[in-house]
Write an enzyme that holds these catalytic residues in place. Structure first.
Site, mmCIF file in Angstrom:
data_model
loop_
_atom_site.group_PDB
_atom_site.id
_atom_site.type_symbol
_atom_site.label_atom_id
_atom_site.label_comp_id
_atom_site.label_asym_id
_atom_site.label_seq_id
_atom_site.Cartn_x
_atom_site.Cartn_y
_atom_site.Cartn_z
ATOM 1 N N ALA A 63 0.839 -1.194 0.000
ATOM 2 C CA ALA A 63 0.000 0.000 0.000
ATOM 3 C C ALA A 63 0.878 1.250 0.000
ATOM 4 C CB ALA A 63 -0.919 -0.013 1.223
ATOM 5 N N LYS A 64 0.661 2.125 -0.979
ATOM 6 C CA LYS A 64 1.458 3.347 -1.061
ATOM 7 C C LYS A 64 0.885 4.397 -0.118
ATOM 8 C CE LYS A 64 3.874 6.128 -4.521
ATOM 9 N NZ LYS A 64 3.875 6.631 -5.908
ATOM 10 N N ALA A 65 0.939 4.087 1.180
ATOM 11 C CA ALA A 65 0.433 4.993 2.203
ATOM 12 C C ALA A 65 0.959 4.531 3.559
ATOM 13 C CB ALA A 65 -1.096 5.002 2.191
#
Length: 16
Positions: free
Chosen positions: A11-13
Site C-alpha cells: 500500500a502506497k500509504a
C-alpha cells in the site's frame, strides 16, 4: 501510521 509516499507491504500509504 504516518502518511508517506512509500509502499509499505504494497500500500502506497502509511497504512501498516
Amino acid at each position: 501510521c504516518a502518511v508517506v509516499d512509500v509502499p509499505f507491504g504494497g500500500a502506497k500509504a502509511g497504512v501498516k
